[in-house]
Scaffold this active site. Structure first.
Site, PDB file in Angstrom:
ATOM      1  N   HIS A  14       0.840  -1.190   0.000  1.00  0.00           N
ATOM      2  CA  HIS A  14       0.000   0.000   0.000  1.00  0.00           C
ATOM      3  C   HIS A  14       0.877   1.244   0.000  1.00  0.00           C
ATOM      4  CE1 HIS A  14      -3.001   2.938   1.302  1.00  0.00           C
ATOM      5  NE2 HIS A  14      -3.879   2.096   0.802  1.00  0.00           N
ATOM      6  N   GLU A  91      -3.547   1.210  -7.563  1.00  0.00           N
ATOM      7  CA  GLU A  91      -3.825   2.260  -6.592  1.00  0.00           C
ATOM      8  C   GLU A  91      -3.050   3.512  -7.017  1.00  0.00           C
ATOM      9  OE1 GLU A  91      -3.229   2.651  -1.815  1.00  0.00           O
ATOM     10  OE2 GLU A  91      -1.586   1.810  -2.962  1.00  0.00           O
TER      11      GLU A  91
END
Length: 128
Positions: A14, A91
């Site tokens: 992430h 992302e």
């Protein structure tokens, strides 16, 4: 510990872990993916680029570097797990918390690039 709790999936790579204060490198994320797979965990791995990287035309290059670092750590037996136990989540870092979202065309461009990379580097079967 996660095995004992019967947690089947983890999210790795992430953007918040790649940035300060953690500064997780592509290589470190690759090692974490391999470690998770070794312990039987399935992985959602996040990939994405900054606004500067996107605007300079380097979005796919950056994402391919992230994916290659993972592929370098997963042995040949594990390459078949792409798509079933290793799932890629795009992302775009530039869209997190900014109010700006990737257009469908931008997301499709990246998805097509990822599928092409998987087809050439891992297998055509896993690129679907």
């Amino acid at each position: 510990m996660l095995e004992d709790m019967k947690v089947p999936w983890v999210v790795l790579g992430h953007s918040e872990r790649r940035a300060p204060p953690f500064n997780e490198s592509n290589e470190f994320v690759g090692k974490k993916v391999a470690h998770a797979r070794f312990h039987g965990l399935s992985v959602i791995v996040c990939v994405g680029e900054t606004l500067e990287q996107r605007e300079s035309g380097r979005a796919l290059e950056v994402i391919f570097e992230q994916l290659q670092a993972i592929a370098d750590e997963i042995d040949d037996r594990e390459h078949s797990s792409w798509g079933s136990q290793v799932v890629i989540a795009y992302e775009p870092i530039w869209a997190i918390g900014t109010g700006v979202v990737a257009t469908p065309e931008q997301a499709q461009e990246i998805h097509a690039g990822i599928r092409q990379w998987l087809s050439g580097k891992v297998s055509g079967e896993n690129s679907q």
